[in-house]
Design an enzyme around this catalytic site. Structure first.
Site, PDB file in Angstrom:
ATOM      1  N   GLY A 128      -6.761  -3.213  -1.315  1.00 39.63           N
ATOM      2  CA  GLY A 128      -8.181  -3.199  -0.953  1.00 39.63           C
ATOM      3  C   GLY A 128      -8.685  -1.807  -0.629  1.00 39.63           C
ATOM      4  O   GLY A 128      -9.790  -1.422  -1.027  1.00 39.63           O
ATOM      5  N   CYS A 129      -7.888  -1.051   0.101  1.00 42.96           N
ATOM      6  CA  CYS A 129      -8.313   0.298   0.507  1.00 42.96           C
ATOM      7  C   CYS A 129      -8.375   1.243  -0.693  1.00 42.96           C
ATOM      8  O   CYS A 129      -9.268   2.076  -0.785  1.00 42.96           O
ATOM      9  CB  CYS A 129      -7.381   0.843   1.588  1.00 42.96           C
ATOM     10  SG  CYS A 129      -7.455  -0.170   3.092  1.00 42.96           S
ATOM     11  N   THR A 130      -7.438   1.081  -1.617  1.00 43.38           N
ATOM     12  CA  THR A 130      -7.468   1.894  -2.831  1.00 43.38           C
ATOM     13  C   THR A 130      -8.683   1.531  -3.679  1.00 43.38           C
ATOM     14  O   THR A 130      -9.381   2.414  -4.188  1.00 43.38           O
ATOM     15  CB  THR A 130      -6.167   1.724  -3.639  1.00 43.38           C
ATOM     16  OG1 THR A 130      -5.066   2.153  -2.829  1.00 43.38           O
ATOM     17  CG2 THR A 130      -6.200   2.536  -4.920  1.00 43.38           C
TER      18      THR A 130
ATOM     19  N   ALA B  38     -11.734   3.079  -1.982  1.00 44.05           N
ATOM     20  CA  ALA B  38     -11.750   4.530  -2.172  1.00 44.05           C
ATOM     21  C   ALA B  38     -12.124   4.887  -3.607  1.00 44.05           C
ATOM     22  O   ALA B  38     -12.920   5.804  -3.840  1.00 44.05           O
ATOM     23  CB  ALA B  38     -10.392   5.132  -1.812  1.00 44.05           C
TER      24      ALA B  38
END
Length: 157
Positions: A44-46, A49
């Site tokens: 999710g964070c990738t 970003a």
């Protein structure tokens, strides 16, 4: 408690990846997108970003500075930046509680019945004078970057 729309954004100075530092008050005159994410190198964070990275030219047209924040180490951010993102990530290793708690994003979470403290994926849109103009909590990644960009464009016009 989260910083509400209309309040002045809490100031901070933090170390960044690449041996730099960032101070929110020194960015006055530019809108700031301050997004908090749980952990470098996770799906999710990738995705989040990469969404900001891919729309970075559009954010640039609004004059906005985009800053990602997690509690990971600066070394972790350096690695993550090479893989997914070209803007500033910063890590508050010695002041992590001040920033994440100051913005109200350090919360109790639960997974499989286990309770723990972690970052609520959240985004704050801060205007040129340092006032919070948009807040998103419990962010779901799909469509979020476009929604924040729309708000940044409206703020710029």
């Amino acid at each position: 408690m989260s910083v509400p729309v209309g309040d002045k954004a809490p100031d901070f100075t933090m170390p960044t990846d690449g041996n730099g530092s960032v101070t929110l008050s020194k960015l006055r005159g530019k809108p700031v997108v301050l997004y908090f994410y749980p952990k470098d190198d996770t799906t999710g964070c990738t995705a989040e970003a990469c969404g900001f990275r891919d729309t970075f030219p559009d954010y640039g047209k609004t004059g906005a500075v985009v800053i990602g924040v997690s509690r990971d180490s600066v070394a972790s951010h350096d690695k993550f930046k090479k893989e997914a993102w070209a803007a500033v990530h910063f890590s508050p290793p010695t002041q992590k509680a001040r920033v994440t708690e100051g913005y109200g994003v350090w919360i109790e979470k639960s997974m499989y019945g286990r309770k723990y403290m972690g970052i609520d994926r959240s985004t704050f849109l801060i205007d040129k004078e340092g006032v919070v103009r948009g807040v998103w909590h419990k962010v779901k990644v799909p469509g979020h970057v476009a929604e924040v960009l729309k708000a940044a464009k409206a703020l710029a016009s």
